[in-house]
Design a protein around this motif. Structure first.
Motif, mmCIF file in Angstrom:
data_model
loop_
_atom_site.group_PDB
_atom_site.id
_atom_site.type_symbol
_atom_site.label_atom_id
_atom_site.label_comp_id
_atom_site.label_asym_id
_atom_site.label_seq_id
_atom_site.Cartn_x
_atom_site.Cartn_y
_atom_site.Cartn_z
ATOM 1 N N LEU A 54 0.829 -1.207 0.000
ATOM 2 C CA LEU A 54 0.000 0.000 0.000
ATOM 3 C C LEU A 54 0.866 1.261 0.000
ATOM 4 C CD1 LEU A 54 -2.756 1.329 0.009
ATOM 5 C CD2 LEU A 54 -2.803 1.065 2.496
ATOM 6 N N SER A 61 0.529 6.907 -6.515
ATOM 7 C CA SER A 61 -0.527 7.928 -6.567
ATOM 8 C C SER A 61 0.071 9.324 -6.497
ATOM 9 C CB SER A 61 -1.518 7.748 -5.412
ATOM 10 O OG SER A 61 -2.297 6.607 -5.580
ATOM 11 N N THR A 83 -7.648 9.574 -0.216
ATOM 12 C CA THR A 83 -8.100 8.236 -0.566
ATOM 13 C C THR A 83 -9.260 7.866 0.342
ATOM 14 O OG1 THR A 83 -5.853 7.631 -1.197
ATOM 15 C CG2 THR A 83 -7.399 5.823 -0.806
ATOM 16 N N GLU A 85 -11.203 4.814 -0.455
ATOM 17 C CA GLU A 85 -11.359 3.358 -0.501
ATOM 18 C C GLU A 85 -10.228 2.768 -1.338
ATOM 19 O OE1 GLU A 85 -14.762 0.021 -1.655
ATOM 20 O OE2 GLU A 85 -15.256 2.147 -1.706
ATOM 21 N N THR A 86 -9.708 1.625 -0.877
ATOM 22 C CA THR A 86 -8.651 0.906 -1.587
ATOM 23 C C THR A 86 -8.921 -0.583 -1.521
ATOM 24 O OG1 THR A 86 -6.978 2.580 -1.010
ATOM 25 C CG2 THR A 86 -6.164 0.432 -1.688
ATOM 26 N N HIS A 115 -11.154 7.619 -9.900
ATOM 27 C CA HIS A 115 -11.119 6.169 -9.724
ATOM 28 C C HIS A 115 -9.878 5.660 -10.464
ATOM 29 C CE1 HIS A 115 -13.542 2.144 -10.297
ATOM 30 N NE2 HIS A 115 -12.536 2.014 -9.453
ATOM 31 N N ALA A 132 -3.959 -2.501 -7.192
ATOM 32 C CA ALA A 132 -4.730 -1.695 -6.244
ATOM 33 C C ALA A 132 -5.753 -0.888 -7.029
ATOM 34 C CB ALA A 132 -3.835 -0.767 -5.435
ATOM 35 N N GLU A 133 -6.964 -0.909 -6.547
ATOM 36 C CA GLU A 133 -8.028 -0.075 -7.092
ATOM 37 C C GLU A 133 -8.344 0.956 -6.020
ATOM 38 O OE1 GLU A 133 -12.676 -0.501 -8.552
ATOM 39 O OE2 GLU A 133 -11.586 -2.276 -7.882
ATOM 40 N N GLN A 134 -8.417 2.229 -6.406
ATOM 41 C CA GLN A 134 -8.625 3.281 -5.421
ATOM 42 C C GLN A 134 -9.655 4.294 -5.883
ATOM 43 O OE1 GLN A 134 -4.464 4.684 -4.951
ATOM 44 N NE2 GLN A 134 -4.687 3.977 -2.845
ATOM 45 N N LEU A 136 -10.523 8.201 -4.928
ATOM 46 C CA LEU A 136 -9.996 9.376 -4.248
ATOM 47 C C LEU A 136 -10.984 10.523 -4.385
ATOM 48 C CD1 LEU A 136 -7.352 7.971 -5.940
ATOM 49 C CD2 LEU A 136 -6.281 9.334 -4.191
#
Length: 188
Positions: A54, A61, A83, A85-86, A115, A132-134, A136
């Motif tokens: 992470l 990011s 952020t 959600e991750t 996204h 990783a899907e995030q 923000l």
């Protein structure tokens, strides 16, 4: 008297942001960050610890923020991305000193949200190590709430989105976590 703990610092702090050139092609995906696995990231199993995946995605990011135009000066004016959600998917281990190469694609954006999808690959054999899907959120840090991106950043996001829309959506995007028949999903 307690000493103040050191804060987390990304490798890009103090570097400003890249100048945006409207006529420059936008790579799809973006390849903005690479790093070797540092000794302090290796855990008792002899490979990179889960929290450090992470951390590296966070550095990726931050490289993207600077590509977009968000840096210390932007934050000093009261804007930032948080952020909210991750989802991490660990695929393979990485040992101390091994090279990591990251890519990032913009899956979607609106007036206040971004996204993102990250891939971490081994720098020598290109094996997929993790994704990783995030989600923000653009925030006004002085008011402590979400706010729209300024027009210039929305225009840049649009250019990135146009380039990245040609990429296939990864199969893990938007998928919930669970075991088939997962009892955790049952209403109580």
């Amino acid at each position: 008297m307690a000493e103040k703990a050191a804060r987390v610092v990304t490798p890009y702090e103090g570097t400003g942001h890249r100048p945006w050139v409207d006529t420059a092609p936008v790579p799809a995906p973006l390849a903005l960050h690479s790093t070797p696995v540092r000794p302090e990231w290796v855990d008792y199993n002899g490979h990179m610890s889960e929290s450090c995946y992470l951390l590296v995605f966070g550095d990726n990011s931050d490289a993207f923020f600077r590509f977009l135009g968000i840096d210390e000066e932007y934050r000093a004016r009261g804007g930032s991305l948080y952020t909210v959600e991750t989802h991490l998917h660990n695929r393979r281990e990485a040992a101390e000193g091994e090279p990591l190469r990251l890519t990032l694609r913009l899956l979607d954006h609106d007036a206040k949200r971004v996204h993102l999808f990250h891939e971490m690959r081994h720098g020598r054999d290109d094996a997929l190590l993790a994704t990783a899907e995030q989600m923000l959120l653009h925030v006004d840090t002085e008011q402590g709430r979400a706010c729209p991106f300024p027009g210039e950043l929305l225009r840049r996001l649009g250019a990135i989105q146009t380039a990245h829309d040609a990429l296939p959506v990864p199969g893990t995007v938007g998928k919930p976590m669970g075991i088939p028949g997962d009892r955790g999903r049952r209403a109580t």
